[in-house]
Design an enzyme around this catalytic site. Structure first.
Site, mmCIF file in Angstrom:
data_model
loop_
_atom_site.group_PDB
_atom_site.id
_atom_site.type_symbol
_atom_site.label_atom_id
_atom_site.label_comp_id
_atom_site.label_asym_id
_atom_site.label_seq_id
_atom_site.Cartn_x
_atom_site.Cartn_y
_atom_site.Cartn_z
ATOM 1 N N VAL A 170 -4.719 2.797 -7.313
ATOM 2 C CA VAL A 170 -4.519 3.748 -6.228
ATOM 3 C C VAL A 170 -3.381 4.639 -6.844
ATOM 4 O O VAL A 170 -3.395 5.906 -6.931
ATOM 5 C CB VAL A 170 -3.879 2.953 -5.068
ATOM 6 C CG1 VAL A 170 -3.155 3.754 -4.140
ATOM 7 C CG2 VAL A 170 -5.017 2.410 -4.390
ATOM 8 N N GLY A 203 -2.064 5.243 -9.936
ATOM 9 C CA GLY A 203 -2.633 6.094 -11.214
ATOM 10 C C GLY A 203 -3.855 7.145 -10.809
ATOM 11 O O GLY A 203 -3.417 8.242 -11.341
ATOM 12 N N SER A 216 8.709 6.628 -7.018
ATOM 13 C CA SER A 216 8.671 6.345 -5.768
ATOM 14 C C SER A 216 7.842 6.989 -4.825
ATOM 15 O O SER A 216 8.250 8.367 -4.951
ATOM 16 C CB SER A 216 10.155 6.150 -5.179
ATOM 17 O OG SER A 216 10.069 5.721 -3.764
ATOM 18 N N LYS A 267 15.267 2.893 -10.099
ATOM 19 C CA LYS A 267 14.081 2.669 -9.283
ATOM 20 C C LYS A 267 14.131 1.116 -8.889
ATOM 21 O O LYS A 267 14.068 1.129 -7.560
ATOM 22 C CB LYS A 267 12.761 2.633 -10.176
ATOM 23 C CG LYS A 267 11.651 2.294 -9.228
ATOM 24 C CD LYS A 267 11.257 3.245 -7.920
ATOM 25 C CE LYS A 267 10.141 3.128 -7.355
ATOM 26 N NZ LYS A 267 9.560 1.644 -7.331
ATOM 27 N N HIS A 310 16.742 1.420 -5.929
ATOM 28 C CA HIS A 310 16.175 2.015 -4.748
ATOM 29 C C HIS A 310 15.297 0.943 -4.035
ATOM 30 O O HIS A 310 15.545 0.896 -2.806
ATOM 31 C CB HIS A 310 15.173 3.254 -5.433
ATOM 32 C CG HIS A 310 14.227 3.943 -4.370
ATOM 33 N ND1 HIS A 310 12.978 3.021 -4.107
ATOM 34 C CD2 HIS A 310 14.269 4.742 -3.862
ATOM 35 C CE1 HIS A 310 12.405 3.725 -3.304
ATOM 36 N NE2 HIS A 310 13.035 4.968 -2.992
ATOM 37 N N ASN A 311 14.729 0.099 -4.872
ATOM 38 C CA ASN A 311 13.777 -0.624 -4.053
ATOM 39 C C ASN A 311 14.693 -1.636 -3.339
ATOM 40 O O ASN A 311 14.400 -2.258 -2.153
ATOM 41 C CB ASN A 311 12.877 -1.373 -5.224
ATOM 42 C CG ASN A 311 11.579 -0.242 -5.217
ATOM 43 O OD1 ASN A 311 11.823 0.773 -5.177
ATOM 44 N ND2 ASN A 311 10.527 -1.135 -5.558
ATOM 45 N N GLU A 325 15.906 0.004 -0.258
ATOM 46 C CA GLU A 325 14.549 -0.177 0.713
ATOM 47 C C GLU A 325 14.287 -1.401 1.434
ATOM 48 O O GLU A 325 14.028 -1.411 2.431
ATOM 49 C CB GLU A 325 13.333 0.197 -0.248
ATOM 50 C CG GLU A 325 11.963 0.335 0.548
ATOM 51 C CD GLU A 325 10.917 0.410 -0.471
ATOM 52 O OE1 GLU A 325 10.063 -0.305 -0.527
ATOM 53 O OE2 GLU A 325 11.108 1.458 -1.178
#
Length: 470
Positions: A13, A15, A130, A184, A187-188, A191
């Site tokens: 999905v 890529g 993201s 990242k 960030h997660n 999240e």
């Protein structure tokens, strides 16, 4: 003759959507997937973009289709598959070609890969992406780590495909080697905390105020027009509105209450602990996901202990008003903790992470995008070296305005047996952080008693020991 300006390996999905995004922005892209049928299916579905897509049956054809020096994006499962793909590519690439790992890699793996490729003539970029499926297709937030020179070579493509916030690309070079993947990861982690606190607030409305999904959706819709305006609040309102076609019930009511996780949340907690920086809201969110998976044990525990009897309930509108402010307070805690962890990593690894830039590239495309990030960017522009967002004027004001609401929500939850681990952790974090004289003096006394670890005194220099024991 090689026509493609860039290549993408891995057509799952993310890529596939990234490749379409690249083509959509006017770049010719070569694509390859280990499973040839997936490559064929992708090529068949490219539609009007097919003239900018070269689908390759072999890795050799893929490399030959890209004009040197070749930028190659790898979008495969993190871990060993990335190493395998790099090993397969190395003999086929030439000096100055760039391998770009755009998956959810552990930044320590990224740093190792940089070291492994030294002297090979190849350049490596670790790139955090993201935004999920939609972001990959129409514009994600892109966090790049690697040599700045390598970033400059691919900057036109990456800024073109990134999300835009008021015309500004949400893509940036953040530092050397693993910087992009580390950012990242955090960030997660933020999240995770944000999602958990939203779920906790939903739980209070569902289980304490006895509100149905549609009524709760209306509350979140109203909140999306205020200081909580964000992608996660928006989609929460949307999912709560949707009915299941088969049962006619709100679909959220028939979803199994066991949350999945792929590792980045745990990595953010591990790294915060490794650096000695508290990230309690993120830790609580990761633990809550693990507890959610223990469905049989939770059912057994409820049968054994029951649910605490409900206490007298305050006025529903007052509770909802407090929930909004409590969620805002929790959000401040999660971001303050996440940025503090990034600051510690920046110092430890010599990255010089641009905190204001990170906040800016998170304003669109990524999962935690919100208007809140404008205030964070402004805070770091005004004081780049602030040790904690909670100490900036804007966020100090938010904490002061939300403090009592957060206390009431956590207290109500405790009295009524409602689990709010992330919100409670946020409150505990604030209370510990703002207390000049804590209780660790007793811990130091205990450590000295059983292990002669020593302690510092308020009234004398040096290390001291207590008069206890043998």
């Amino acid at each position: 003759m090689a026509e493609a300006e860039i290549g993408v390996i891995g057509l799952a999905v993310m890529g596939a959507n990234l490749a379409l995004n690249i083509a959509d922005n006017g770049y010719h892209v070569a694509v390859y997937n280990r499973t040839a049928s997936r490559t064929d299916a992708f090529a068949a579905s490219a539609g009007a973009l097919s003239d900018r897509v070269t689908a390759c049956a072999t890795l050799e054809d893929f490399v030959a289709a890209i004009r040197p020096p070749r930028p190659v994006i790898i979008m495969v499962k993190a871990g060993e598959p990335v190493d395998q793909q790099i090993a397969a590519l190395k003999p086929l690439l030439d000096a100055n070609d760039i391998i770009i790992d755009a998956g959810n890699a552990n930044f320590r793996d990224t740093m190792r890969r940089f070291t492994d490729l030294e002297g090979s003539g190849l350049t490596f970029i670790g790139m955090g992406v993201s935004g999920g499926e939609e972001g990959a297709r129409h514009g994600p937030s892109i966090m790049v780590g690697g040599a700045e020179e390598a970033w400059r070579r691919v900057e036109p493509v990456l800024t073109a495909i990134s999300a835009k916030y008021q015309g500004e690309p949400c893509a940036a070079w953040l530092g050397e080697n693993g910087a992009g993947h580390f950012v990242k990861t955090i960030h997660n982690g933020i999240e995770y905390a944000d999602m958990q606190m939203i779920a906790e607030v939903y739980g209070v409305m569902r289980d304490h105020l006895s509100m149905d999904a549609a009524s709760i959706a209306s509350v979140f819709s109203a909140w999306s027009k205020g200081p909580l305006d964000s992608y996660l609040i928006d989609i929460t309102a949307e999912v709560l509105k949707v009915e299941d076609a088969a049962s006619g019930r709100p679909i959220v009511d028939i979803i199994v209450d066991a949350a999945g996780q792929k590792g980045t949340g745990r990595w953010s907690v591990i790294e915060s602990q490794m650096m000695g920086v508290p990230a309690t809201a993120i830790e609580a969110a990761v633990a809550a996901r693990s507890l959610s998976a223990m469905r049989e044990q939770r059912a057994t525990a409820e049968a054994r202990f029951g649910i605490p009897a409900a206490q007298d309930r305050r006025d529903a509108q007052q509770v909802i008003g407090d929930l909004e402010k409590a969620l805002l307070a929790g959000k401040v805690a999660a971001y303050a903790q996440g940025f503090a962890v990034m600051a510690a990593a920046s110092q430890e690894f010599g990255w010089n992470l641009p905190m204001a830039t990170i906040a800016r590239i998170w304003r669109a495309g990524c999962i935690i995008r919100s208007t809140f990030l404008d205030e964070i960017a402004t805070a770091f522009n005004e004081n780049p070296d602030v040790p904690n967002l909670a100490l900036t004027p804007a966020f100090s004001k938010i904490i002061e305005e939300t403090d009592q609401s957060l206390r009431r929500v956590v207290a109500d939850a405790a009295l009524n047996g409602l689990p709010v681990p992330a919100l409670a952790s946020a409150l505990g974090y604030f209370d510990t952080y703002r207390r000049a004289r804590g209780t660790a003096n007793l811990i130091q006394a205990q450590r000295d008693f059983f292990g002669a670890h020593g302690f510092a005194r308020l009234d004398a220099e040096g290390e001291h020991h207590g008069p206890w024991g043998g």
